[in-house]
Every structure is written in structure tokens, then in C-alpha cells.
Motif scaffolding. Structure first.
Motif, PDB file in Angstrom:
ATOM      1  N   TYR A  25      -4.904   6.410  -2.099  1.00 26.96           N
ATOM      2  CA  TYR A  25      -4.729   5.521  -0.944  1.00 26.96           C
ATOM      3  C   TYR A  25      -5.806   4.445  -0.882  1.00 26.96           C
ATOM      4  O   TYR A  25      -5.498   3.267  -0.692  1.00 26.96           O
ATOM      5  CB  TYR A  25      -4.709   6.327   0.355  1.00 26.96           C
ATOM      6  N   HIS A  26      -7.057   4.829  -1.019  1.00 24.35           N
ATOM      7  CA  HIS A  26      -8.149   3.863  -0.864  1.00 24.35           C
ATOM      8  C   HIS A  26      -8.156   2.826  -1.991  1.00 24.35           C
ATOM      9  O   HIS A  26      -8.471   1.655  -1.747  1.00 24.35           O
ATOM     10  CB  HIS A  26      -9.493   4.584  -0.771  1.00 24.35           C
ATOM     11  N   ASP A  27      -7.795   3.224  -3.183  1.00 23.33           N
ATOM     12  CA  ASP A  27      -7.693   2.267  -4.288  1.00 23.33           C
ATOM     13  C   ASP A  27      -6.554   1.285  -4.043  1.00 23.33           C
ATOM     14  O   ASP A  27      -6.700   0.075  -4.248  1.00 23.33           O
ATOM     15  CB  ASP A  27      -7.470   2.991  -5.613  1.00 23.33           C
ATOM     16  N   ALA A  28      -5.422   1.811  -3.588  1.00 20.80           N
ATOM     17  CA  ALA A  28      -4.269   0.949  -3.301  1.00 20.80           C
ATOM     18  C   ALA A  28      -4.601  -0.030  -2.180  1.00 20.80           C
ATOM     19  O   ALA A  28      -4.328  -1.233  -2.289  1.00 20.80           O
ATOM     20  CB  ALA A  28      -3.061   1.798  -2.913  1.00 20.80           C
TER      21      ALA A  28
ATOM     22  N   ALA B 249      10.104   2.533   5.804  1.00 22.43           N
ATOM     23  CA  ALA B 249      11.012   3.363   5.002  1.00 22.43           C
ATOM     24  C   ALA B 249      10.261   4.082   3.883  1.00 22.43           C
ATOM     25  O   ALA B 249      10.518   5.265   3.621  1.00 22.43           O
ATOM     26  CB  ALA B 249      12.135   2.496   4.426  1.00 22.43           C
ATOM     27  N   ILE B 250       9.351   3.398   3.232  1.00 26.76           N
ATOM     28  CA  ILE B 250       8.576   4.015   2.145  1.00 26.76           C
ATOM     29  C   ILE B 250       7.695   5.126   2.704  1.00 26.76           C
ATOM     30  O   ILE B 250       7.602   6.216   2.116  1.00 26.76           O
ATOM     31  CB  ILE B 250       7.724   2.958   1.400  1.00 26.76           C
ATOM     32  N   GLN B 251       7.046   4.872   3.825  1.00 28.54           N
ATOM     33  CA  GLN B 251       6.183   5.893   4.425  1.00 28.54           C
ATOM     34  C   GLN B 251       6.987   7.120   4.845  1.00 28.54           C
ATOM     35  O   GLN B 251       6.549   8.253   4.651  1.00 28.54           O
ATOM     36  CB  GLN B 251       5.424   5.320   5.618  1.00 28.54           C
ATOM     37  N   ARG B 252       8.168   6.922   5.399  1.00 30.90           N
ATOM     38  CA  ARG B 252       9.019   8.063   5.766  1.00 30.90           C
ATOM     39  C   ARG B 252       9.438   8.849   4.538  1.00 30.90           C
ATOM     40  O   ARG B 252       9.502  10.072   4.568  1.00 30.90           O
ATOM     41  CB  ARG B 252      10.241   7.593   6.544  1.00 30.90           C
TER      42      ARG B 252
ATOM     43  N   THR C  53       0.831  -1.198   0.000  1.00 30.06           N
ATOM     44  CA  THR C  53       0.000   0.000   0.000  1.00 30.06           C
ATOM     45  C   THR C  53       0.866   1.248   0.000  1.00 30.06           C
ATOM     46  O   THR C  53       0.615   2.193  -0.764  1.00 30.06           O
ATOM     47  CB  THR C  53      -0.951   0.004   1.216  1.00 30.06           C
ATOM     48  N   ALA C  54       1.901   1.267   0.826  1.00 28.47           N
ATOM     49  CA  ALA C  54       2.803   2.425   0.864  1.00 28.47           C
ATOM     50  C   ALA C  54       3.487   2.623  -0.483  1.00 28.47           C
ATOM     51  O   ALA C  54       3.608   3.757  -0.966  1.00 28.47           O
ATOM     52  CB  ALA C  54       3.834   2.243   1.971  1.00 28.47           C
ATOM     53  N   ALA C  55       3.922   1.529  -1.106  1.00 26.76           N
ATOM     54  CA  ALA C  55       4.598   1.637  -2.404  1.00 26.76           C
ATOM     55  C   ALA C  55       3.652   2.162  -3.479  1.00 26.76           C
ATOM     56  O   ALA C  55       4.033   3.030  -4.282  1.00 26.76           O
ATOM     57  CB  ALA C  55       5.158   0.279  -2.814  1.00 26.76           C
ATOM     58  N   LEU C  56       2.424   1.668  -3.501  1.00 23.24           N
ATOM     59  CA  LEU C  56       1.463   2.129  -4.505  1.00 23.24           C
ATOM     60  C   LEU C  56       1.095   3.601  -4.298  1.00 23.24           C
ATOM     61  O   LEU C  56       0.966   4.347  -5.263  1.00 23.24           O
ATOM     62  CB  LEU C  56       0.208   1.254  -4.484  1.00 23.24           C
ATOM     63  N   VAL C  57       0.939   4.020  -3.047  1.00 22.89           N
ATOM     64  CA  VAL C  57       0.662   5.428  -2.765  1.00 22.89           C
ATOM     65  C   VAL C  57       1.858   6.274  -3.178  1.00 22.89           C
ATOM     66  O   VAL C  57       1.703   7.352  -3.755  1.00 22.89           O
ATOM     67  CB  VAL C  57       0.296   5.637  -1.279  1.00 22.89           C
TER      68      VAL C  57
END
Length: 101
Positions: A46-49, A94-97, A36-40
Motif C-alpha cells: 500500500y505505502h509503495d503504491a 469498485a476496486i476497493q470492494r 492506488t487501489a488498482a496497484l494494491v
């Protein structure tokens, strides 16, 4: 190593069931968070991911759960599921950061 036709003991069965349920859940949760973080991060809403990843996560959980019973080595199951979950949670963090920076 036990004989292939030896009866299973309750502690072994309990360990296998608990590892299958909770290990598969942790691995799947880590996968969902990282994906989810990678797709966003790639620009998906966000909701689609989240919805797309969660639909796949049901299949992933089932596959991991079944694999945890078909694999001969309970130790291997535990290592793969726990290490995989830890790596995916680290990747998600890490992706979210990176997205928030």
C-alpha cells in the motif's frame, strides 16, 4: 461566443480559476484513489503504491490545471474534470470492494 480580443469579465475569470483548481484537484484525487487501489489489488504494498501515485499526481494536477486555462470552452473543462473524477471515484470504490471481498 465572445470576440477573441474581448476583455474578460470577473465572473468568467473567477469561474475559470475555481474550475481549474477544484476540478483538477477532484480529478487528481480520483486518479490517486483508483490507481492506488488498482496497484494494491495487483499485489503492490500500500505505502509503495500510494507514494508512487502521489508523486505522479503532482504532475497530473499541474497538467490539468494548465489545460483548464488553455482550453477555449469552460463548459468542456468542467465536464471533463467532473465526469473524469466521478468515473475514477467509482472505479476506486469498485476496486476497493473487490479487494475487501
Amino acid at each position: 461566443m465572445s470576440h477573441p480580443h474581448a476583455p474578460l469579465r470577473w465572473p468568467v475569470i473567477t469561474a475559470r480559476v475555481l474550475t481549474g483548481i477544484f476540478g483538477s484537484y477532484a480529478f487528481t484525487w480520483g486518479f490517486a484513489a483508483a490507481s492506488t487501489a488498482a496497484l494494491v489489488g495487483l499485489g503492490t504494498d500500500y505505502h509503495d503504491a500510494e507514494q508512487g501515485v502521489v508523486m505522479f499526481a503532482f504532475v497530473l494536477f499541474l497538467a490539468l490545471f494548465l489545460w483548464s486555462f488553455s482550453e477555449r470552452s469552460l463548459k468542456r473543462v468542467g465536464v471533463v474534470l467532473v465526469a473524469g473524477a466521478a468515473l475514477q471515484f467509482t472505479a476506486a470504490w469498485a476496486i476497493q470492494r473487490a479487494i475487501l471481498a
